[in-house]
Design a protein around this motif. Structure first.
Motif, PDB file in Angstrom:
ATOM      1  N   UNK A   1       0.835  -1.187   0.000  1.00 30.81           N
ATOM      2  CA  UNK A   1       0.000   0.000   0.000  1.00 30.81           C
ATOM      3  C   UNK A   1       0.881   1.252   0.000  1.00 30.81           C
ATOM      4  N   UNK A   2       0.350   2.430  -0.343  1.00 29.94           N
ATOM      5  CA  UNK A   2       1.193   3.607  -0.481  1.00 29.94           C
ATOM      6  C   UNK A   2       2.007   3.924   0.757  1.00 29.94           C
ATOM      7  N   UNK A   3       1.390   3.805   1.963  1.00 32.94           N
ATOM      8  CA  UNK A   3       2.118   4.232   3.148  1.00 32.94           C
ATOM      9  C   UNK A   3       3.325   3.362   3.449  1.00 32.94           C
ATOM     10  N   UNK A   4       3.377   2.152   2.889  1.00 29.85           N
ATOM     11  CA  UNK A   4       4.502   1.285   3.140  1.00 29.85           C
ATOM     12  C   UNK A   4       5.775   1.790   2.466  1.00 29.85           C
ATOM     13  N   UNK A   5       5.647   2.597   1.419  1.00 30.09           N
ATOM     14  CA  UNK A   5       6.809   3.060   0.671  1.00 30.09           C
ATOM     15  C   UNK A   5       7.090   4.544   0.905  1.00 30.09           C
ATOM     16  N   UNK A   6       6.140   5.259   1.506  1.00 26.03           N
ATOM     17  CA  UNK A   6       6.311   6.690   1.705  1.00 26.03           C
ATOM     18  C   UNK A   6       7.548   7.001   2.515  1.00 26.03           C
ATOM     19  N   UNK A   7       7.800   6.234   3.598  1.00 29.83           N
ATOM     20  CA  UNK A   7       8.895   6.561   4.497  1.00 29.83           C
ATOM     21  C   UNK A   7      10.239   6.464   3.779  1.00 29.83           C
ATOM     22  N   UNK A   8      10.465   5.407   3.005  1.00 29.41           N
ATOM     23  CA  UNK A   8      11.734   5.260   2.291  1.00 29.41           C
ATOM     24  C   UNK A   8      11.917   6.365   1.269  1.00 29.41           C
ATOM     25  N   UNK A   9      10.905   6.638   0.466  1.00 33.85           N
ATOM     26  CA  UNK A   9      11.021   7.688  -0.544  1.00 33.85           C
ATOM     27  C   UNK A   9      11.204   9.062   0.092  1.00 33.85           C
ATOM     28  N   UNK A  10      10.513   9.302   1.198  1.00 31.77           N
ATOM     29  CA  UNK A  10      10.630  10.596   1.868  1.00 31.77           C
ATOM     30  C   UNK A  10      12.019  10.789   2.456  1.00 31.77           C
ATOM     31  N   UNK A  11      12.551   9.751   3.084  1.00 32.76           N
ATOM     32  CA  UNK A  11      13.902   9.852   3.657  1.00 32.76           C
ATOM     33  C   UNK A  11      14.928  10.073   2.555  1.00 32.76           C
ATOM     34  N   UNK A  12      14.807   9.357   1.445  1.00 32.68           N
ATOM     35  CA  UNK A  12      15.749   9.519   0.340  1.00 32.68           C
ATOM     36  C   UNK A  12      15.682  10.930  -0.246  1.00 32.68           C
ATOM     37  N   UNK A  13      14.463  11.460  -0.391  1.00 32.94           N
ATOM     38  CA  UNK A  13      14.325  12.819  -0.926  1.00 32.94           C
ATOM     39  C   UNK A  13      14.919  13.838   0.034  1.00 32.94           C
TER      40      UNK A  13
END
Length: 383
Positions: A1-13
């Motif tokens: 689901x979207x929230x499962x990947x938000x944290x990784x993408x947000x930290x990388x950005x």
């Protein structure tokens, strides 16, 4: 689901933004603001610049790896970089990062003239992979100016905080004077572009506290307010004391730099948060699926995120438990003449994950072929 990947993408950005600000801040400070300080503290600034380069490059590379991992095949990494438009922009970003690092070595006599276009090019690649890319030319220009003013001023503050210990008093005074004059114009431009972008993305004031994007924007604005307040203190209180030789250090500048790091990190998290959709937007970016077929239920989500189309789906029995296995499903996405399709069985028991790289933003027709019927949806895809 979207929230499962938000944290990784947000930290990388967020790490990408910090790295770019470190790299550009050190470069701008050494060339245009604190030349004398930079000569005396060249190793400290070199550590700042090279650390920023490694952080930005690492975040970009791992971001591509994470994206291909979400697609289910990390061997696609090279193909993504070489065969997609987003991959081409990321390759350009990595090339510009390397070029800016090489310029910082001082090997080129014209580096003062080469540096600005390369720096703007780097910031442009960040703009093309942000919300501004989906808003047309005006939003892209506003996003670029917002990033540029923040990187020049904020990055220079970071560089000053790193370089001031051990520097000569008169050299620090000249650097502070230049930075203070630059900061006034940068803050005005930063504020105007930020207000415009917030207005077009929020849509209405109520979204400030009722959406995740608005709440993260409020956090960023609060940090920006603290930074601007401290910058005013440094201009109105610290600078006169430096001119009168009554200040012994730049501790308030170091505090301003620490708060700026918070702003940069908040900006990275905000850049990966979807703005609230316009009231007139017909196609959603997230669709909940609940399809009953006999004694079995297909439940999950179809959504777009970061230029990708994702399908997460579970096949469950009447009691809601996962089945031990499931049939192969076909997913097709179409925009105009471009058609993407894939058939795949479950990756675990009766759980499915299918994903595509959407070459162009906009509305896509997505068809999910189940054994008994075909479901059709209209999905809005953002860059």
């Amino acid at each position: 689901m979207p929230h499962e990947h938000d944290s990784t993408q947000s930290v990388l950005r967020a790490l990408l933004y910090v790295g770019v600000f470190m790299l550009l801040g050190g470069g701008v400070f050494a060339r245009y603001i604190g030349l004398e300080v930079a000569r005396a503290q060249r190793w400290r600034l070199w550590y700042l610049v090279s650390g920023g380069f490694l952080l930005a490059l690492g975040a970009t590379l791992y971001g591509v790896y994470h994206l291909t991992w979400m697609l289910g095949d990390t061997s696609l990494l090279l193909s993504y970089l070489l065969e997609t438009s987003q991959g081409h922009w990321l390759l350009l970003r990595m090339g510009l990062l390397l070029g800016l690092l090489l310029l910082s070595l001082g090997w080129f006599r014209l580096d003062r003239w080469l540096y600005p276009p390369l720096a703007l090019g780097l910031l442009f690649t960040l703009t093309l992979t942000s919300h501004a890319a989906g808003g047309g030319l005006v939003q892209m220009l506003a996003g670029l100016l917002h990033l540029a003013s923040g990187a020049v001023w904020g990055g220079s503050v970071l560089a000053l905080a790193v370089a001031w210990p051990g520097s000569r008093y008169d050299a620090i005074l000249r650097a502070i004077q230049r930075l203070s004059a630059l900061g006034l114009g940068a803050v005005v431009l930063l504020s105007l572009m930020g207000l415009y972008l917030s207005w077009v993305r929020l849509g209405e004031v109520a979204n400030l506290w009722s959406t995740a994007y608005g709440q993260r924007l409020l956090l960023k604005l609060g940090l920006v307010g603290l930074v601007v307040g401290l910058a005013a203190v440094n201009r109105l209180w610290l600078l006169p004391r430096l001119q009168e030789k009554r200040a012994k250090g730049l501790q308030t500048v170091s505090l301003e730099a620490a708060l700026l790091l918070g702003v940069i990190l908040a900006s990275g998290f905000l850049a990966t948060t979807e703005p609230p959709p316009p009231a007139s937007q017909a196609a959603p970016r997230l669709i909940n699926i609940a399809e009953v077929q006999g004694s079995r239920r297909y439940v999950g989500q179809l959504f777009s995120q970061g230029g990708l189309i994702h399908l997460y789906l579970d096949l469950r029995d009447a009691e809601g438990s996962l089945l031990e296995g499931g049939p192969s499903l076909r997913l097709q996405a179409q925009q105009g003449t471009q058609i993407l399709q894939e058939a795949r069985g479950p990756f675990y028991r009766s759980q499915y994950h299918l994903a595509f790289i959407a070459e162009a933003p906009g509305e896509w027709v997505v068809r999910l072929e189940l054994p008994e019927k075909t479901l059709e949806y209209i999905l809005s895809v953002a860059p």
